[in-house]
Design a protein around this motif. Structure first.
Motif, PDB file in Angstrom:
ATOM      1  N   ASN A  57       0.824  -1.219   0.000  1.00  0.00           N
ATOM      2  CA  ASN A  57       0.000   0.000   0.000  1.00  0.00           C
ATOM      3  C   ASN A  57       0.855   1.264   0.000  1.00  0.00           C
ATOM      4  O   ASN A  57       0.587   2.224   0.720  1.00  0.00           O
ATOM      5  CB  ASN A  57      -0.969   0.002   1.183  1.00  0.00           C
ATOM      6  N   ARG A  58       1.922   1.219  -0.785  1.00  0.00           N
ATOM      7  CA  ARG A  58       2.839   2.362  -0.923  1.00  0.00           C
ATOM      8  C   ARG A  58       3.458   2.789   0.399  1.00  0.00           C
ATOM      9  O   ARG A  58       3.675   3.974   0.665  1.00  0.00           O
ATOM     10  CB  ARG A  58       2.129   3.537  -1.586  1.00  0.00           C
ATOM     11  N   GLN A  59       3.750   1.795   1.222  1.00  0.00           N
ATOM     12  CA  GLN A  59       4.461   2.029   2.472  1.00  0.00           C
ATOM     13  C   GLN A  59       5.446   0.882   2.679  1.00  0.00           C
ATOM     14  O   GLN A  59       5.219  -0.242   2.236  1.00  0.00           O
ATOM     15  CB  GLN A  59       3.494   2.082   3.662  1.00  0.00           C
ATOM     16  N   PHE A  60       6.535   1.175   3.377  1.00  0.00           N
ATOM     17  CA  PHE A  60       7.446   0.103   3.752  1.00  0.00           C
ATOM     18  C   PHE A  60       6.815  -0.690   4.896  1.00  0.00           C
ATOM     19  O   PHE A  60       6.214  -0.119   5.807  1.00  0.00           O
ATOM     20  CB  PHE A  60       8.798   0.670   4.188  1.00  0.00           C
ATOM     21  N   SER A  61       6.948  -2.002   4.818  1.00  0.00           N
ATOM     22  CA  SER A  61       6.345  -2.870   5.818  1.00  0.00           C
ATOM     23  C   SER A  61       7.331  -3.965   6.228  1.00  0.00           C
ATOM     24  O   SER A  61       7.706  -4.790   5.389  1.00  0.00           O
ATOM     25  CB  SER A  61       5.059  -3.498   5.255  1.00  0.00           C
ATOM     26  N   PRO A  62       7.795  -3.912   7.510  1.00  0.00           N
ATOM     27  CA  PRO A  62       7.367  -3.011   8.574  1.00  0.00           C
ATOM     28  C   PRO A  62       7.981  -1.609   8.419  1.00  0.00           C
ATOM     29  O   PRO A  62       8.946  -1.441   7.669  1.00  0.00           O
ATOM     30  CB  PRO A  62       7.913  -3.694   9.835  1.00  0.00           C
ATOM     31  N   HIS A  63       7.419  -0.657   9.104  1.00  0.00           N
ATOM     32  CA  HIS A  63       7.967   0.701   9.061  1.00  0.00           C
ATOM     33  C   HIS A  63       9.378   0.732   9.633  1.00  0.00           C
ATOM     34  O   HIS A  63      10.250   1.446   9.121  1.00  0.00           O
ATOM     35  CB  HIS A  63       7.054   1.643   9.849  1.00  0.00           C
ATOM     36  N   ILE A  64       9.608  -0.043  10.693  1.00  0.00           N
ATOM     37  CA  ILE A  64      10.923  -0.161  11.317  1.00  0.00           C
ATOM     38  C   ILE A  64      11.287  -1.634  11.382  1.00  0.00           C
ATOM     39  O   ILE A  64      10.539  -2.446  11.925  1.00  0.00           O
ATOM     40  CB  ILE A  64      10.942   0.441  12.727  1.00  0.00           C
ATOM     41  N   LEU A  65      12.431  -1.977  10.821  1.00  0.00           N
ATOM     42  CA  LEU A  65      12.942  -3.343  10.865  1.00  0.00           C
ATOM     43  C   LEU A  65      14.271  -3.327  11.603  1.00  0.00           C
ATOM     44  O   LEU A  65      15.179  -2.574  11.237  1.00  0.00           O
ATOM     45  CB  LEU A  65      13.135  -3.884   9.448  1.00  0.00           C
TER      46      LEU A  65
END
Length: 207
Positions: A57-65
């Motif tokens: 959905n046009r986001q990095f997943s996870p936001h923090i890795l």
């Protein structure tokens, strides 16, 4: 993981991170660095596992890795549009040009520190990889808790999040683990405000 420089017994260490108003903070990276550098079987150190930083959905997943040093990270694209992932961070500089369905080789993250991810096509897409040099790490849950199974010994606790103020980014706490331990970390300053959200619709949908 059992480390030969420690006793085989591991103790559950529960860590709670709270803000200046005593409210729990979720998604905070917490890691414990041992005072004595652990010695691990060579085969354990030399075979990096692969973590995943997806795009959904046009986001990095996870936001923090958060990953251990020398971890390979795969960057699949689960969207139906193309992305162009890059980072200029000193801990990892790389670029993956426009792609959607093709299988890519994972990238090796072999330096400790913060890696900020972006997309050249969708400016609002920002993600983070945080690389640590210890096998004891994780992120706090929705209640601000994280449980680390630490072998008995002495450690330095540290925390990280992109919105923490400088005083909290440099937080350290010495702990000695010999049995089940409960620790509360009090963030000293209010976290930085979140960036304004961008609209999802833009003129580059075809990419």
């Amino acid at each position: 993981m059992i480390l030969s420089s420690f006793a085989s017994q591991a103790s559950n260490t529960n860590i709670l991170v709270i803000d200046v108003d005593k409210k729990p903070l979720s998604n905070i990276v917490v890691f414990a660095e041992p005072e004595i550098k652990p010695t691990v079987a060579e085969s354990t150190l030399s075979v990096p596992y692969t973590a995943i930083m997806d795009q959904v959905n046009r986001q990095f997943s996870p936001h923090i890795l958060v990953v251990n040093k020398n971890t390979n990270i795969d960057f699949p694209n689960s969207d139906r549009i193309k992305h162009h992932v890059y980072s200029f961070s000193p801990a990892k500089t790389f670029e993956i040009q426009l792609y959607r369905e093709k299988k890519l080789d994972p990238r090796l993250f072999d330096k400790v520190g913060e890696v900020i991810l972006g997309c050249n096509i969708h400016d609002w897409m920002v993600g983070y990889v945080y690389v640590v040099d210890t096998p004891w790490f994780g992120k706090t849950d929705g209640e601000g808790n994280i449980n680390l199974a630490l072998p008995d010994g002495k450690y330095t606790l540290k925390i990280w999040h992109p919105l923490l103020q400088e005083a909290d980014q440099s937080f350290t706490q010495k702990i000695t683990v010999s049995s089940h331990t409960n620790i509360t970390i009090n963030v000293k300053e209010a976290m930085k405000p979140r960036y304004a959200a961008y609209e999802d619709d833009d003129e580059l949908d075809d990419y």
